[in-house]
Motif scaffolding. Sequence first.
Motif, PDB file in Angstrom:
ATOM      1  N   GLU A  10     -12.822  15.040  -2.021  1.00  0.00           N
ATOM      2  CA  GLU A  10     -11.820  14.716  -1.008  1.00  0.00           C
ATOM      3  C   GLU A  10     -12.429  13.827   0.073  1.00  0.00           C
ATOM      4  O   GLU A  10     -11.834  12.835   0.515  1.00  0.00           O
ATOM      5  CB  GLU A  10     -11.267  16.011  -0.411  1.00  0.00           C
ATOM      6  CG  GLU A  10     -10.071  15.802   0.474  1.00  0.00           C
ATOM      7  CD  GLU A  10      -9.532  17.125   1.029  1.00  0.00           C
ATOM      8  OE1 GLU A  10      -8.317  17.267   1.137  1.00  0.00           O
ATOM      9  OE2 GLU A  10     -10.346  18.023   1.368  1.00  0.00           O
ATOM     10  N   ILE A  11     -13.643  14.179   0.485  1.00  0.00           N
ATOM     11  CA  ILE A  11     -14.320  13.389   1.517  1.00  0.00           C
ATOM     12  C   ILE A  11     -14.577  11.969   1.026  1.00  0.00           C
ATOM     13  O   ILE A  11     -14.325  10.981   1.725  1.00  0.00           O
ATOM     14  CB  ILE A  11     -15.648  14.084   1.925  1.00  0.00           C
ATOM     15  CG1 ILE A  11     -15.351  15.387   2.687  1.00  0.00           C
ATOM     16  CG2 ILE A  11     -16.526  13.154   2.748  1.00  0.00           C
ATOM     17  CD1 ILE A  11     -16.571  16.280   2.901  1.00  0.00           C
ATOM     18  N   ARG A  12     -15.059  11.865  -0.203  1.00  0.00           N
ATOM     19  CA  ARG A  12     -15.365  10.533  -0.744  1.00  0.00           C
ATOM     20  C   ARG A  12     -14.098   9.701  -0.908  1.00  0.00           C
ATOM     21  O   ARG A  12     -14.097   8.489  -0.666  1.00  0.00           O
ATOM     22  CB  ARG A  12     -16.086  10.672  -2.079  1.00  0.00           C
ATOM     23  CG  ARG A  12     -17.456  11.316  -1.948  1.00  0.00           C
ATOM     24  CD  ARG A  12     -18.041  11.663  -3.300  1.00  0.00           C
ATOM     25  NE  ARG A  12     -18.264  10.455  -4.095  1.00  0.00           N
ATOM     26  CZ  ARG A  12     -18.566  10.465  -5.391  1.00  0.00           C
ATOM     27  NH1 ARG A  12     -18.635  11.610  -6.052  1.00  0.00           N
ATOM     28  NH2 ARG A  12     -18.766   9.336  -6.030  1.00  0.00           N
ATOM     29  N   LEU A  21      -7.898   0.447   3.533  1.00  0.00           N
ATOM     30  CA  LEU A  21      -6.994   0.067   4.615  1.00  0.00           C
ATOM     31  C   LEU A  21      -7.628  -0.950   5.549  1.00  0.00           C
ATOM     32  O   LEU A  21      -6.927  -1.733   6.193  1.00  0.00           O
ATOM     33  CB  LEU A  21      -6.551   1.318   5.382  1.00  0.00           C
ATOM     34  CG  LEU A  21      -5.438   2.098   4.674  1.00  0.00           C
ATOM     35  CD1 LEU A  21      -5.339   3.514   5.222  1.00  0.00           C
ATOM     36  CD2 LEU A  21      -4.104   1.376   4.831  1.00  0.00           C
ATOM     37  N   GLU A  77     -10.288   5.328   1.030  1.00  0.00           N
ATOM     38  CA  GLU A  77      -8.982   4.936   1.548  1.00  0.00           C
ATOM     39  C   GLU A  77      -9.126   4.224   2.898  1.00  0.00           C
ATOM     40  O   GLU A  77      -8.419   3.256   3.183  1.00  0.00           O
ATOM     41  CB  GLU A  77      -8.053   6.152   1.654  1.00  0.00           C
ATOM     42  CG  GLU A  77      -6.605   5.711   1.773  1.00  0.00           C
ATOM     43  CD  GLU A  77      -5.617   6.844   1.606  1.00  0.00           C
ATOM     44  OE1 GLU A  77      -6.034   8.011   1.553  1.00  0.00           O
ATOM     45  OE2 GLU A  77      -4.395   6.559   1.554  1.00  0.00           O
ATOM     46  N   VAL A  78     -10.057   4.710   3.714  1.00  0.00           N
ATOM     47  CA  VAL A  78     -10.298   4.030   4.994  1.00  0.00           C
ATOM     48  C   VAL A  78     -10.774   2.599   4.744  1.00  0.00           C
ATOM     49  O   VAL A  78     -10.308   1.655   5.390  1.00  0.00           O
ATOM     50  CB  VAL A  78     -11.330   4.812   5.837  1.00  0.00           C
ATOM     51  CG1 VAL A  78     -11.731   4.012   7.070  1.00  0.00           C
ATOM     52  CG2 VAL A  78     -10.776   6.180   6.233  1.00  0.00           C
ATOM     53  N   ILE A  79     -11.676   2.446   3.786  1.00  0.00           N
ATOM     54  CA  ILE A  79     -12.185   1.103   3.492  1.00  0.00           C
ATOM     55  C   ILE A  79     -11.055   0.224   2.960  1.00  0.00           C
ATOM     56  O   ILE A  79     -10.889  -0.928   3.384  1.00  0.00           O
ATOM     57  CB  ILE A  79     -13.360   1.168   2.495  1.00  0.00           C
ATOM     58  CG1 ILE A  79     -14.550   1.881   3.140  1.00  0.00           C
ATOM     59  CG2 ILE A  79     -13.768  -0.234   2.036  1.00  0.00           C
ATOM     60  CD1 ILE A  79     -15.675   2.227   2.189  1.00  0.00           C
ATOM     61  N   TYR A 107       0.829  -1.202   0.000  1.00  0.00           N
ATOM     62  CA  TYR A 107       0.000   0.000   0.000  1.00  0.00           C
ATOM     63  C   TYR A 107       0.864   1.253   0.000  1.00  0.00           C
ATOM     64  O   TYR A 107       0.667   2.183  -0.791  1.00  0.00           O
ATOM     65  CB  TYR A 107      -0.927  -0.037   1.226  1.00  0.00           C
ATOM     66  CG  TYR A 107      -1.534   1.285   1.582  1.00  0.00           C
ATOM     67  CD1 TYR A 107      -2.696   1.726   0.955  1.00  0.00           C
ATOM     68  CD2 TYR A 107      -0.954   2.099   2.558  1.00  0.00           C
ATOM     69  CE1 TYR A 107      -3.245   2.942   1.284  1.00  0.00           C
ATOM     70  CE2 TYR A 107      -1.505   3.314   2.890  1.00  0.00           C
ATOM     71  CZ  TYR A 107      -2.653   3.736   2.251  1.00  0.00           C
ATOM     72  OH  TYR A 107      -3.198   4.945   2.572  1.00  0.00           O
ATOM     73  N   ILE A 160      -7.234  -4.423   3.726  1.00  0.00           N
ATOM     74  CA  ILE A 160      -5.955  -4.745   3.106  1.00  0.00           C
ATOM     75  C   ILE A 160      -5.440  -6.077   3.655  1.00  0.00           C
ATOM     76  O   ILE A 160      -5.488  -6.330   4.853  1.00  0.00           O
ATOM     77  CB  ILE A 160      -4.965  -3.573   3.319  1.00  0.00           C
ATOM     78  CG1 ILE A 160      -4.105  -3.421   2.066  1.00  0.00           C
ATOM     79  CG2 ILE A 160      -4.126  -3.741   4.547  1.00  0.00           C
ATOM     80  CD1 ILE A 160      -3.487  -2.057   1.958  1.00  0.00           C
ATOM     81  N   ARG A 217     -11.421   9.989   0.881  1.00  0.00           N
ATOM     82  CA  ARG A 217     -11.025   9.593   2.225  1.00  0.00           C
ATOM     83  C   ARG A 217     -11.769   8.334   2.638  1.00  0.00           C
ATOM     84  O   ARG A 217     -11.188   7.389   3.177  1.00  0.00           O
ATOM     85  CB  ARG A 217     -11.351  10.757   3.193  1.00  0.00           C
ATOM     86  CG  ARG A 217     -10.819  10.635   4.577  1.00  0.00           C
ATOM     87  CD  ARG A 217      -9.318  10.676   4.639  1.00  0.00           C
ATOM     88  NE  ARG A 217      -8.703  11.641   3.756  1.00  0.00           N
ATOM     89  CZ  ARG A 217      -8.456  12.920   4.046  1.00  0.00           C
ATOM     90  NH1 ARG A 217      -8.763  13.400   5.221  1.00  0.00           N
ATOM     91  NH2 ARG A 217      -7.882  13.716   3.179  1.00  0.00           N
ATOM     92  N   ALA A 218     -13.073   8.307   2.368  1.00  0.00           N
ATOM     93  CA  ALA A 218     -13.874   7.131   2.735  1.00  0.00           C
ATOM     94  C   ALA A 218     -13.296   5.877   2.087  1.00  0.00           C
ATOM     95  O   ALA A 218     -13.132   4.835   2.734  1.00  0.00           O
ATOM     96  CB  ALA A 218     -15.332   7.324   2.314  1.00  0.00           C
ATOM     97  N   GLU A 261     -16.596  -5.568  -0.717  1.00  0.00           N
ATOM     98  CA  GLU A 261     -15.743  -4.413  -0.431  1.00  0.00           C
ATOM     99  C   GLU A 261     -14.868  -4.068  -1.626  1.00  0.00           C
ATOM    100  O   GLU A 261     -14.710  -2.906  -1.985  1.00  0.00           O
ATOM    101  CB  GLU A 261     -14.869  -4.674   0.799  1.00  0.00           C
ATOM    102  CG  GLU A 261     -15.620  -4.644   2.123  1.00  0.00           C
ATOM    103  CD  GLU A 261     -16.244  -5.975   2.495  1.00  0.00           C
ATOM    104  OE1 GLU A 261     -16.253  -6.903   1.649  1.00  0.00           O
ATOM    105  OE2 GLU A 261     -16.723  -6.110   3.643  1.00  0.00           O
TER     106      GLU A 261
END
Lengths: 386, 386, 400, 400
Positions: free
Chosen positions: C294-296, C305, C301-303, C80, C308, C298-299, C318
Amino acid sequence: MTGLDLRVELSPEQRMLQDAAARYLEKAYGFQERQAIVAAGSDGDAGKWRDFAQMGWLGLPLPESDGGNGGSALDLFLLAQAFGKALAVEPYLSTVVLGAMTVAAAGNAAQRARILPGVIAGRTRLAFGCTEPESGYALLDVQTRARASGDGFVLTGDKSVVLGAASADHLLISARTAGARDSRLGISLFLVDRTAPGVTLRPYGTIDGRRAAEVKLQEVRVGRDALLGELHGAAARIEHAQALGIVTLLGEAVGCLEGALACTVEYHRNRHQFGKPLSSFQALRHRVADLYVAKEETRALCLLAAHAHAAGEPGAAQALAGAKAWVGQAGRHAAEEAVQLHGAIAITDEYVVGHYLKRIIAIDRLFGDTGTALDRYIELGRAADA
Amino acid sequence: MTGLDLRVELSPEQRMLQDAAARYLEKAYGFQERQAIVAAGSDGDAGKWRDFAQMGWLGLPLPESDGGNGGSALDLFLLAQAFGKALAVEPYLSTVVLGAMTVAAAGNAAQRARILPGVIAGRTRLAFGCTEPESGYALLDVQTRARASGDGFVLTGDKSVVLGAASADHLLISARTAGARDSRLGISLFLVDRTAPGVTLRPYGTIDGRRAAEVKLQEVRVGRDALLGELHGAAARIEHAQALGIVTLLGEAVGCLEGALACTVEYHRNRHQFGKPLSSFQALRHRVADLYVAKEETRALCLLAAHAHAAGEPGAAQALAGAKAWVGQAGRHAAEEAVQLHGAIAITDEYVVGHYLKRIIAIDRLFGDTGTALDRYIELGRAADA
Amino acid sequence: MTAVPGTQQPLTDLEDFRREVRAFLAANLSPALAERVKAGFYLDKPELDRWQRALHARGWAGTNWPPEHGGPGWTPMQKYVFEDECAQAGAPILIMMGLNQVAALLMAAGTEDQKRRHLPRILDGSDLWCQGLSEPNSGSDLASLKCPAWREGDEYVVDGSKIWTTAAHWANWCFLLVRTSSDGPKQEGITILLLDMKTPGITIRPIIGLDGMHSLNQLFLDKVRIPVSCRVGEEGRGWPLMKYFLGHERISAAGIWKCKAHFARLTKIARETRRDGRPLIENPRFRDRMAWLEIRMRALEVILLSIIGDSAKAKGAEGALLKLRGTELQQEMLAMMSEACGPYAVPFHPEVLRSGWTGEHVGPEFAATATPFYLFWRKSTISGGSSEIMRNVIAQNLYP
Amino acid sequence: MTAVPGTQQPLTDLEDFRREVRAFLAANLSPALAERVKAGFYLDKPELDRWQRALHARGWAGTNWPPEHGGPGWTPMQKYVFEDECAQAGAPILIMMGLNQVAALLMAAGTEDQKRRHLPRILDGSDLWCQGLSEPNSGSDLASLKCPAWREGDEYVVDGSKIWTTAAHWANWCFLLVRTSSDGPKQEGITILLLDMKTPGITIRPIIGLDGMHSLNQLFLDKVRIPVSCRVGEEGRGWPLMKYFLGHERISAAGIWKCKAHFARLTKIARETRRDGRPLIENPRFRDRMAWLEIRMRALEVILLSIIGDSAKAKGAEGALLKLRGTELQQEMLAMMSEACGPYAVPFHPEVLRSGWTGEHVGPEFAATATPFYLFWRKSTISGGSSEIMRNVIAQNLYP
């Protein structure tokens, strides 16, 4: 415009114009032929242009007194709609709509006589150079300068993305004769020969298969008779040209969405996956239904705007701005959906649907994109309320 | 926060908390039971509140030194998520999150000892009165005034939409002790007995089945020991309460979307039309898939924000604002979709899905709606760049 | 009671690793090349080959490869970080067909001989692979493929056509799906063959994209003869092995790293472009759209991670979610870059995009690539499993 | 060559007619009642009855009715003007089941006796009709209805349940679809009966809506006996007659007039509501959303006017389009009114909505109704043919 003035009915003559245009273009302007014209790289096809002249289209909106057909902005819209569906690339917008109509409106008798018969007959082409490298969508932000010199003027400056410039005989060039860079007063229009000394073109193709150029004017001398309309007073002429240009673009946009819907429906009817035609997948059916809805909404708004402009309705400018904003937003989304709904074939240059998207994108980037148009819509609405 | 700090892992203790909350609420807080609690009109169920106390939830985020469990904002978020899915209406937000946590943070030893054990044991309830009729979402726009008088203060003003006011023992009231109406300095917090002379409540239900009230303070006398934290210095306390309140609301929002997705999937599996379960209609399947996506995105953003707040990350405030804006926009859209995907049954009070929508709407209207939160997100982003 | 999860130690290690990647990129990636990659210019094959050699020299060519085959043996989090840094820096994007899918397949199901023959040459960039999967009438419904092949002695004879083959004109090997039997369900009778692109009978028809450029092709296979030794797995049993192709690469296809790089570029463009007398980034509408993107992002990237290293989730709902939304975000960012061009979105001269072109472009520099780039990447929601297929996958997971 | 279409003469006439309607409304509609209608307060039955009597006295009760049955014989454009003016003025919205659908059905397929008996009482408001169409297990797929009925002598005996019946608690007649045969395709065996709500065996269960109010009901029919003379059309042949119910009223359901009235109200609210130190209408985001709503509304009105009087289009794709988008616009406008409440969207006291309530409400006046109104009208994309059904209809038209 909130009531009965929203009812747009076409006259029998207008229906005839629609039919004639559709018939001709279907026969003579298939997609393969269109692609061949684009590949030839010569700013449209000379034979087609002669056909347009013969059918009276090159004089359609020009006054009868100048040898034209005296058609309305609504007629123009209907013709453009047919062009849009066929993705015709001939420089109709630059020569007839922006060029000749401005000459007809602003020119003196001599200028009109010198230019318009040639346009109507298909011999003369024009281009409209009113955008500059730093102006963005603000056509009255003019840095090109024209200074009086002897009996004429000397022009210096840059014009950007001038549609049809390289094939034009004459360029209509806006230049500042007085006032500050963004002042409304002090802009004048000049008729400049494309081959005049000091005029340099950098021609290129456009994303939608047309031709345009960057135009550099370096101490270009023109006579007194090159001045088109009132000295310092061209702002309103330019805005009028822009409005009529927008009417034309809206027509094309509607044609593009009609074409995009039609080819999507056709493709879904014929393409099979998982043992069934795509038209039997409900998720796709619903999205095609939404595409139809977007096409109809676009048609309604654009037709209304053209009608209002033709009729000189007080709300016309706002209707044009609203429709232009809509085309950039919902029109773009619809064209993107049409691409998506085709799958891989849509992203090739060989297939028609992507070209509708390209044209819709180009339409959005001419005379003010979604945001610019929406700002104008809101501003005009506020002015009407006040 | 753009890299590895986006990885949120739950500890084994946090997973246990999640499991315990889910297990209890599934057993004890079915939708029919919830509706009966709402119908009773008594600001949550006393028995449930006792259960919450017993499970340690009423002291979950409170410091261990005050008898609490010292849980983090992330723990709070996880509990709220379970509350959100169950649509629990007990005044946890007002009593524990906004009330007790502010007392714990700002109160002196005597105040903490007077209030917190009662809260943790389930005997004492609090309400947080910091919104005013004209303040909108701006909690620091305080018109209620407190003037010093003798050894204490006299409060006069109006507080609006005070959650849990009527069942609270003490109200936390923000009042201006100095400065202009919107000045950050000069705001103080007071602990006011709900039954003190001069306090009048107009209680009502809320769209999401809770209780709130308009609170009128008319020359309400409080002692010096009612001042919570520093004189004139409550702004940061109020903002901190707001941030923790938002963490809680985000947890509930995630729970609501989980619930809304789950009931939609369940309904589509069981409901038949045109001879097939709804789950076999591709157009519906794709929309349910989008609902899942929205739920997952919401969960990710909210969890991240709670984690960042708990960890004191520099980007925490912006993450909270972004998640709050998202919940108001995408969360509302998702809840509306869940309603639409049910059809007629969804628009009745008897069925669960509409209540998720109601709660999502209420969450958007507390502590700043989508637009307010997005403004804050942008402003904080700009500040971080500068 | 509970504390913020204690991931401090591994995070610190990863930050060390990140510095290592950055140092490598700083030493090996020229700023001029990086700029061209970020702007979406096309690279030519020698440029890609050079980059792969640089990676290979460092032992970083096969990021997913286990050490026994010459891979770096990274953890998912290291991969990653590596991908993230490469995208941010503007490292060339290699054609991964060989390095990812073909390699995974061979490692799992290839003969020892096939492994020995192909894997090293994939890793060091000697061989570039393309794929012959889709056919004119088999797209989303890949298992319906028809390209017939039959056995003649020690060879298969293949006689059909494949389409949407990226880089076929550069590749020297092709991973090919053919039909060796039409009996039974469509998933049966599919065989996997490895085709040397020098074999007689192959015709490559370039397919020009909406951006005016050539990256896709149609392959015509006219009685092409392939040795039986080039078959992977058993005859007619190729479909079950396709899992190494389908689903596996949704996370790369989602392109979250690409999103982040695009977003950084969009921000730069919006700061530098003036419209209506102010930078575009000060336009409230443009700024709002950027905030939502940017918000979307971010969402996602959290998912990403959160899953992973969890290959079941990566292939499940997912992974499909990430592909679905990641590609949408990229497309919207590219659309906004094109919008930022204003009227300069209209000029179109694909020659500019080509490697080695040195003329003067029209309008602001980013305008040369923004709109073609936008048009080209409409494909991201179509290829690698279309958005519609991703929704099918998610629904399948919701109603098992 | 061509001119703007010459519709001047009729337009002038219509403007005269519009003035006539306005004069009527000015004389008959009290400003207080109009305000309550615009704000979405509930009216009680006497208020609705009073309004119908006023319309009837003027000869304007059955706007769709031909003169021979006592209708005004308006052109489609006159109806449009009338509806438009009524909505703008805040005229009460009658329950139209009897006046529109039942009347149309009886005029087309009722016996002379049925016409004589029912039509005059529908027109003058003596009878209020409700409809028994949907059942707990038959919604979008209405033809799958099961409510059984069988013949016993001169009567049908009905034994089943109907749901989503608006105003059943007020109605004295019910239009009922029952199943008299289960043989053959589901569209066959459906019979239309007219049910006097005083008949023994009817139980009405109120269904409380998301707004906390009672307008919907479930009907339980326990061996209810209906004379054969109350059957419309032949036994088992009711479905073909259903066209008078389905599709016919999509244009009213689209509620373009309602949209316009909502938009005017939203504009007023946005001007009067201050947030962050300025009127909400000066908030760029809110203002943009309003501009898009206005543009979209304009599109629908143009489409509506283009198909007015063309009943094939009204029942076809165009009518479906109007229903689909018209209801979405309404919903978005109501959502924005709720947003404008700020925190005052949270208080909820349904008693305020009820006619005759005189207490003090909380927050700004419009907050009392905005959020319940928003919640209630989530139903507009569900009832009267859901958005999903509308898309089916459009697709059916695209792929005939």
